[in-house]
Motif scaffolding. Structure first.
Motif, short mmCIF file in Angstrom:
data_model
loop_
_atom_site.label_atom_id
_atom_site.label_comp_id
_atom_site.label_asym_id
_atom_site.label_seq_id
_atom_site.Cartn_x
_atom_site.Cartn_y
_atom_site.Cartn_z
N SER A 68 0.83 -1.20 0.00
CA SER A 68 0.00 0.00 0.00
C SER A 68 0.87 1.26 0.00
CB SER A 68 -0.90 0.02 1.23
OG SER A 68 -1.55 1.27 1.34
N LYS A 73 0.18 3.76 1.39
CA LYS A 73 0.02 4.31 2.73
C LYS A 73 0.76 3.49 3.79
CE LYS A 73 -4.47 6.24 1.60
NZ LYS A 73 -5.89 6.28 1.92
N SER A 96 3.65 2.00 6.22
CA SER A 96 4.60 2.72 7.06
C SER A 96 5.97 2.77 6.39
CB SER A 96 4.72 2.04 8.42
OG SER A 96 5.39 0.80 8.29
N LYS A 108 7.92 -0.04 4.02
CA LYS A 108 8.47 0.31 2.71
C LYS A 108 9.96 0.06 2.65
CE LYS A 108 5.06 3.76 1.35
NZ LYS A 108 4.81 5.17 1.03
#
Length: 108
Positions: free
Chosen positions: A3, A5, A7, A11
């Motif tokens: 995602s 979004k 964290s 990532k």
């Protein structure tokens, strides 16, 4: 998919894991699309100046799904828990086992 979004920890873990897998593998590389979070596997066939042979194509068709399956637990752990691929020697051992299992003598 990761995602957009997710964290920073997740990532970073995904990027580290993908880069380590890419470094270890001569034929399968993973790409990450920062726009939509898609992770793609790419199979490299080095042709130089020769045409693609049936054997090269069949190796790609046979190896790509298996390589994705081999790498999925590490990528999934990075996505879900933010845990990067840390133990390189363990991954190298798994990768060597994978290569041995796919040697020409063990192909279908």
């Amino acid at each position: 998919n990761l995602s957009p979004k997710a964290s920073a920890k997740c990532k970073t873990a995904v990027w580290q894991t993908l880069h380590r897998i890419n470094w270890l593998s001569a034929f399968v590389h993973f790409e990450y699309d920062i726009n939509d979070g898609e992770i793609r596997a790419v199979y490299n066939i080095h042709l130089a100046d020769s045409p693609l042979s049936k054997d090269q194509l069949m190796r790609a068709v046979y190896r790509l799904p298996t390589a994705i399956e081999q790498c999925s637990p590490d990528i999934r752990r990075a996505i879900d828990f933010g845990i990067p691929l840390l133990d390189q020697s363990t991954y190298e051992a798994r990768f060597e086992k994978y290569i041995r299992q796919r040697s020409p003598s063990s192909a279908p």
